[in-house]
Design an enzyme around this catalytic site. Structure first.
Site, PDB file in Angstrom:
ATOM      1  N   GLU A 177       0.838  -1.197   0.000  1.00 38.62           N
ATOM      2  CA  GLU A 177       0.000   0.000   0.000  1.00 38.62           C
ATOM      3  C   GLU A 177       0.879   1.257   0.000  1.00 38.62           C
ATOM      4  OE1 GLU A 177      -2.241   0.168   3.626  1.00 38.62           O
ATOM      5  OE2 GLU A 177      -3.564   1.781   2.943  1.00 38.62           O
ATOM      6  N   LYS A 222      -8.863   2.665  -1.792  1.00 43.65           N
ATOM      7  CA  LYS A 222      -9.308   1.915  -0.613  1.00 43.65           C
ATOM      8  C   LYS A 222     -10.754   2.278  -0.291  1.00 43.65           C
ATOM      9  CE  LYS A 222      -6.800   2.450   3.248  1.00 43.65           C
ATOM     10  NZ  LYS A 222      -5.812   2.092   4.281  1.00 43.65           N
ATOM     11  N   CYS A 233      -5.632  -3.184   2.091  1.00 44.03           N
ATOM     12  CA  CYS A 233      -5.448  -3.206   3.544  1.00 44.03           C
ATOM     13  C   CYS A 233      -6.755  -3.297   4.352  1.00 44.03           C
ATOM     14  CB  CYS A 233      -4.629  -1.983   3.962  1.00 44.03           C
ATOM     15  SG  CYS A 233      -3.791  -2.205   5.562  1.00 44.03           S
ATOM     16  N   GLY A 280      23.009   7.537  27.395  1.00 46.25           N
ATOM     17  CA  GLY A 280      23.607   7.287  28.690  1.00 46.25           C
ATOM     18  C   GLY A 280      23.647   5.797  28.967  1.00 46.25           C
ATOM     19  N   LEU A 281      24.571   5.386  29.830  1.00 52.66           N
ATOM     20  CA  LEU A 281      24.634   3.979  30.244  1.00 52.66           C
ATOM     21  C   LEU A 281      24.800   3.981  31.758  1.00 52.66           C
ATOM     22  CD1 LEU A 281      24.526   1.264  28.685  1.00 52.66           C
ATOM     23  CD2 LEU A 281      27.004   1.170  28.884  1.00 52.66           C
ATOM     24  N   GLY A 303      22.123   0.051  34.654  1.00 57.55           N
ATOM     25  CA  GLY A 303      20.806  -0.562  34.826  1.00 57.55           C
ATOM     26  C   GLY A 303      20.364  -1.275  33.556  1.00 57.55           C
ATOM     27  N   ASP A 346      17.570  -0.910  31.624  1.00 58.95           N
ATOM     28  CA  ASP A 346      16.937  -0.206  30.507  1.00 58.95           C
ATOM     29  C   ASP A 346      17.978   0.305  29.505  1.00 58.95           C
ATOM     30  OD1 ASP A 346      14.371  -0.557  31.605  1.00 58.95           O
ATOM     31  OD2 ASP A 346      14.624   1.216  32.864  1.00 58.95           O
TER      32      ASP A 346
END
Lengths: 598, 598
Positions: free
Chosen positions: B44, B126, B167, B343-344, B347, B349
């Protein structure tokens, strides 16, 4: 002709506050009854507030709205208000079997009800659902297909027939307006929640005049008042005769009860209560559902009203300023904040924001922070201090050099990274003071900056609300001058220092920096932005409209690239035909480039 | 039965890139022709990408799409690809007179065309427009009302009739599927842009089986692949017989050409070319428009294909991980970034985000920053360093104490204000490095945090893209364990340090702080959030479902209050039935409180 007194209660409802909104309906119905009105009409979805967005899809909320409606009918009767017909908007759901393929039973309705004699007498739902601009009503509602007509006694005891249509039903052809003529109603009342847009009041009056003529009735249009996230409802309720005469008109941006004595044709007694099919002239048919309200003791006015209640229209700038002020006041109030905080740079944007905030909330609830850096001009501090003194708002100065040094200890930054750092240190300071003291942070960016991406994410863009995000820079200056002039005319100190208005705009993030180093003059830019953003012209149309081809290419590239910044910007009051918010929804990821012209 | 080779080209289009997408169509048509396919079907709106949002309302863009379609037809012929029928989705507009009240002429269409012999042979649009969840198609499109059927020669020279639906036409009852049966077509091909959701592949297969039965045809479903802002299209194209047998199925999350030899009933020669009205069984009628393609030299395969091309389904966690990885890769790539930074913290996440980014882009394009504060545990640094070493990603350490001291010089902060300051200093450092080096910043918040507001605006929430914003915390752990296990099974070093997975979660913004100080255990929380956020249960339903009444009250209050934070959060890949984004649209200003239960 029957004499019939009507009240339009343009009130300020709050989304989700079913109890508070019900109390408001009772309070204003009492006022209308005291004034001898036979009927009082409230705005669209006054019980729930508008727009409720996805709350419309939550079963518990729809249940609560329906429950609150029935409770309200009982409460009105308990207050002795059972003889006045009260038209209220609320959120309902379709009951019974699905009436047609593709329309589910149980689907939400943008509904209106007539409360009378302690009961919900009749309900109906909006027929035309807007799904453009800021509206997404196909997401939430299924269309209504009945026109309710209720017969009610006018002052002399004669009966009149009143029909109800809702908001968008006026804006589209056919539907309830056409069926009102078929139903031979005496009066068409229209609850609305129609957001403010510049110059919309002129459009509304013409629309109401046209539709009154088509319906062959007096038309009474009542609109919500108040701010709701990015929308501002401006009131401006009005009543027009079938011939197009303006019979009454409410103020803008404030609650009011607009009363009028109407002379209405008596209802045709040969038209019985019950249902009747009618061609809606929009490819559908609708059902006229006619009921008769019980003859209950009703208010009886002492005498006809004197001069018609027609509030004067506000001039353009006053109207815009009113919308911005109400938008800020209601966002702050309805979200439970007591005060606001913002940076004050000495420039015109933050000066205008602080002035709007002080007008909206009172100077004692406005806090500003001056954050000079080594690149700040002397006038940035003196102009800001001057403004704080003129308006009596709380100001404190926190230089950002120590924080810049702290970052310099860990990072070696250049160019735009170093410039943005300063803006972000300022934003962090405002956020820290917000967290410490509970103020709402106001972001002071204007629409021209937001369009071109001339703002720093997590810097000057921090905040919960952005008062002038829909105001182009040239209009910022106009509003500032207008506000000063208003003060001068009233013999007050102009709130904004003249130098903040006249000096060349600069972000002051590098020595000697001016906006015009990288942007064209604002009058040229704003005209181009208006054509590209609000009118959605492509590059060929822009050049054909007289814009410089090289400038077109550069500016639309800036606008297209800044989409990701706008997505994270706080909401602010819509005043234009197309704001950066619900009105304009573009993908961030897009390789579409308008063709190069010339 | 006629033997007919079909190719489904599940390709990765980019929104707005008309040239690039056209080139892709030519490239994949060439492959299909080389493999002897008589027809190749693309997704589509493959020419424009999907969703184009408000670009559909811009005249210049619609013009460009239509122009690109005709250019593509010519270009295909110029490449010698004029004998293969190419079905492509594109953006069109309704021409001619408005066919019914309320449907403007010139309105945009979500269209499909058949290109053959150097020409655009037939187009359609559609019929069913989705306007729920992430879809807003009533805003953009008017519905189509024709079913195109094109007659084309199969391998042996026999003719077959091919119909096209688009669709949503499969997801709703009636319309093109019903009319395909009336048209007695041999095959129904369906271009799609159907976003990934967990477990949706099972639903799709069942849907296709049901619709193939209803249409009485073989049904060939081709889906887009790729990330577009918050959506990920997963491919998973498939072909089913009228009896429901799976004849072919494509892979997920990668481009592919899925080929199949179909045995189709020959077209009924008594059905002539031209138009025929048909009941669409959905309250509307449609027009069957039948054309015959010219007999052009077409590809002729050497022999029947061997085993059917059926890619194996991915297990649940692999599928989710695939969606997240593709979402990140395409956001980065399509927006022109070469690298990311984040950032690291040590943790789980940020560990999972970095791993996803490294899998998406390669470790050398991932940069992480360790920002220890005086409150950081030792393991926060050692675990982060361990991860960087395992994966070979660029890591640098910038302690935030000097910046904290800089702010302490100007501000006296306490409690949450002091905690947020640390998070914001970190965010500023990542943004500064982004500005300096051109990396895209990734925000590492998970769905549980986003729901409850346990994140700091302009702190850990900064970023252009948020890989796990739709992943609840419990699923974060599951994915991390799964990824490590995958590595172990392949004999590779598990990328995530075991300690990041097993240690109790903490924001480390105050000494000894743990998430469980203020939130319930994540398994309990996530179950409640799923019922409240995704299933939209009210408080009474939640308690009836077994959740603790006090916890229900506390958690839904947290969720309701955090709406303003979510509004400013960056987009991230949707993997659930209801993400924080297009799927869930609630007012910020709302006084609705679910009733207290128990």
């Amino acid at each position: 002709m029957a004499q019939f007194r009507i009240g339009l209660a343009q009130v300020n409802a709050t989304v989700g506050d079913l109890t508070g909104n019900s109390d408001k309906v009772i309070e204003w119905t009492m006022r209308a009854a005291e004034q001898g009105a036979r009927i009082v009409v409230f705005p669209e979805m006054v019980l729930t507030g508008y727009p409720v967005e996805d709350l419309a899809l939550r079963k518990s909320f729809v249940d609560a709205s329906i429950g609150a409606l029935h409770q309200l009918a009982a409460d009105l009767a308990a207050e002795g208000l059972d003889g006045i017909a009260v038209v209220v908007g609320y959120l309902d759901r379709r009951t019974g079997l699905a009436p047609q393929v593709g329309v589910p039973a149980g689907a939400p309705l943008d509904a209106a009800a007539v409360l009378h004699g302690g009961s919900v007498m009749i309900t109906s739902a909006k027929h035309h659902l807007p799904n453009y601009g800021v509206f997404d009503e196909y997401r939430y509602f299924v269309p209504g297909s009945t026109l309710p007509v209720f017969r009610i006694a006018a002052q002399g005891g004669e009966q009149v027939d009143v029909a109800i249509a809702i908001c968008e039903d006026l804006w589209q052809d056919g539907g309830p307006v056409a069926v009102t003529r078929t139903a031979a109603a005496s009066l068409l009342v229209v609850p609305n929640a129609s957001p403010y847009e510049r110059n919309k009041d002129d459009v509304r009056l013409e629309l109401c005049q046209r539709r009154a003529r088509e319906a062959g009735t007096v038309l009474a249009y009542v609109n919500m008042v108040g701010g709701q996230d990015e929308l501002v409802f401006d009131g401006d309720s009005l009543i027009v005769s079938p011939g197009g005469d303006l019979l009454a008109r409410g103020p803008q941006f404030e609650e009011a009860l607009v009363l009028a004595d109407l002379d209405l044709p008596a209802a045709d007694p040969r038209l019985p209560a019950g249902q009747q099919r009618a061609d809606a002239c929009d490819g559908t048919t609708m059902t006229i559902e006619r009921i008769e309200l019980a003859p209950l003791p009703a208010p009886e006015p002492d005498a006809r009203l004197g001069a018609p209640m027609i509030w004067p229209r506000l001039p353009d700038l006053a109207e815009i300023y009113g919308a911005l002020t109400l938008g800020v006041r209601d966002y702050v109030r309805k979200n439970g904040f007591a005060s606001v905080i913002q940076g004050l740079s000495g420039g015109i944007d933050s000066a205008l924001c602080a002035t709007i905030a002080a007008d909206a909330l009172g100077a004692d609830r406005v806090n500003v922070v001056l954050n000079p850096s080594p690149y700040s001009s002397e006038h940035s501090v003196t102009d800001a201090e001057d403004l704080a003194k003129r308006q009596g708002i709380h100001a404190r100065t926190i230089p950002i050099k120590p924080m810049m040094d702290g970052f310099a200890a860990g990072l070696d930054l250049h160019g735009i990274a170093a410039e943005n750092l300063q803006a972000r240190i300022r934003g962090m300071i405002w956020m820290a003071l917000s967290n410490e003291d509970g103020h709402l942070v106001l972001a002071c960016g204007n629409k021209s900056e937001l369009a071109t991406g001339y703002s720093t994410m997590y810097g000057d863009a921090v905040g919960g609300f952005a008062p002038i995000k829909d105001v182009p820079k040239t209009l910022v200056w106009e509003l500032a001058k207008w506000r000063n002039q208003q003060a001068a005319e009233r013999g007050e100190t102009p709130p904004i220092p003249e130098n903040s208005i006249t000096k060349p705009p600069s972000a002051e993030l590098a020595p000697g920096q001016l906006d015009t180093d990288s942007l064209p003059d604002y009058p040229v830019l704003d005209k181009l932005l208006d054509d590209y953003v609000e009118k959605d012209m492509g590059s060929a149309e822009l050049v054909a409209a007289g814009h410089d081809p090289a400038l077109v290419e550069r500016v639309i590239r800036l606008v297209d690239r800044a989409e990701y910044k706008r997505r994270q910007y706080p909401p602010g009051p819509k005043i234009s035909a197309k704001n950066f918010g619900r009105d304009r929804r573009l993908p961030i990821t897009s390789r579409w480039r308008e063709p190069r012209v010339g």
